[in-house]
Design an enzyme around this catalytic site. Structure first.
Site: not given
Length: 343
Positions: A119, A154, A227
């Site tokens: 992240k 991400d 997702k």
């Protein structure tokens, strides 16, 4: 091969709301690592006639956005999961936006993983923090396991176009850069600028978009990160994966073990393609971020998870039950999302 129910379409009409709520369990899972600002992950689990479903939209999502998560939960609980083609799937490790000194401890939670999703672009942090975190991942994997990891980053739409381009040059070799900017037009500009050495992936530009096909039409991404729950269920994800003609990574939305099962069976159901003979490492090892879960943790062996769908452990459900106030709050979310679906 793991067993699962095989019906092919979602129930119509919707199951009665009272039946859904009668089958519901609201749980609160403590996190080992803070993720998306969350230290306790709440979810509403549904014990349906075809299996378990999970309704766990993030707290800020409104009824419209949450309705896709409810549609997914009802598909899993009343229809069942898709038929798998594989008995296990490769997964990536997920590294939250922690300080570089904390990275090695997170890396140890993912034995055998060769792909690491890091992240970046966290509010209040800088590109220097991101560089340090990514380099700490590479250093920890080399020291602990003796190989060079594949790294994805991400940004969750956290950068401007110029910042994303600068980051692509500064972060070293990446498998891809996920959702670096907010809009499809900006994604296309980033891909045009860095596409010769860094692939670009779309997440929110698919799952939050009114037109999830725009990314592919505009040539704005190389990879679609998908997702299950936010897209409305396993079968819609499989349909989008086929129609978008992008490489696909299936990922978790910080799911409990119930939601992870839906993701695993969906990855295992993906057909082989010329560009992806085997699915890309899925972002489905996030159970490692929980202190406790509703099922016994699936064994992570050589960076792979088995495609299994165990029912939640009754003792764990009881031990992790949310307060009555939180239960009522989640029931009201179901009512609002159900009203949106029924309308």
């Amino acid at each position: 091969m793991p067993e699962t129910a095989q019906p092919q379409s979602q129930p119509s009409p919707l199951p009665p709301l009272d039946d859904i709520l009668a089958r519901a369990h609201v749980v609160a899972l403590p996190m080992a690592v803070k993720f998306r600002g969350v230290t306790t992950r709440e979810a509403l689990l549904i014990d349906g006639p075809a299996g378990w479903g999970e309704f766990a939209p993030f707290l800020e999502y409104d009824a419209r956005e949450s309705s896709a998560w409810l549609r997914s939960a009802l598909e899993c609980a009343w229809v069942g999961l898709p038929a798998p083609r594989r008995e296990s799937v490769e997964v990536n490790a997920t590294i939250p936006a922690v300080a570089a000194v904390e990275v090695a401890g997170v890396v140890k939670r993912y034995p055998g993983c060769r792909t690491f999703k890091v992240k970046v672009a966290e509010a209040g942090q800088s590109l220097a923090d991101d560089i340090a975190r990514v380099e700490a991942v590479r250093a920890a994997v080399r020291k602990l396991y003796g190989f060079e990891p594949r790294v994805r980053v991400d940004a969750n739409r956290g950068w401007s176009v110029d910042q994303a381009i600068a980051a692509a040059h500064a972060l070293g070799e990446l498998e891809y850069m996920e959702q670096p900017v907010a809009s499809v037009a900006e994604l296309r500009r980033v891909r045009d600028a860095v596409g010769d050495f860094c692939r670009v992936a779309a997440d929110e530009s698919i799952r939050k978009a009114e037109d999830p096909y725009l990314v592919a039409r505009e040539g704005a991404a190389d990879v679609g990160v998908m997702k299950v729950a936010p897209l409305g269920g396993p079968r819609r994800l499989l349909r989008l994966a086929d129609e978008l003609a992008l490489d696909v990574t299936v990922a978790s939305a910080l799911d409990t073990g119930v939601g992870i099962a839906a993701g695993l069976f969906t990855v295992a159901a993906l057909p082989a393609t010329e560009s992806q003979p085997e699915p890309a490492a899925a972002g489905l090892a996030t159970s490692s971020l929980f202190i406790e879960d509703v099922i016994e943790p699936r064994p992570l062996v050589d960076g792979r998870l088995p495609v299994t769908n165990p029912a939640p452990d009754p003792a764990r459900l009881e031990g992790l039950v949310a307060s009555g106030q939180r239960r009522d709050w989640w029931f009201e979310r179901v009512r609002r999302a159900y009203g949106f679906l029924a309308g």
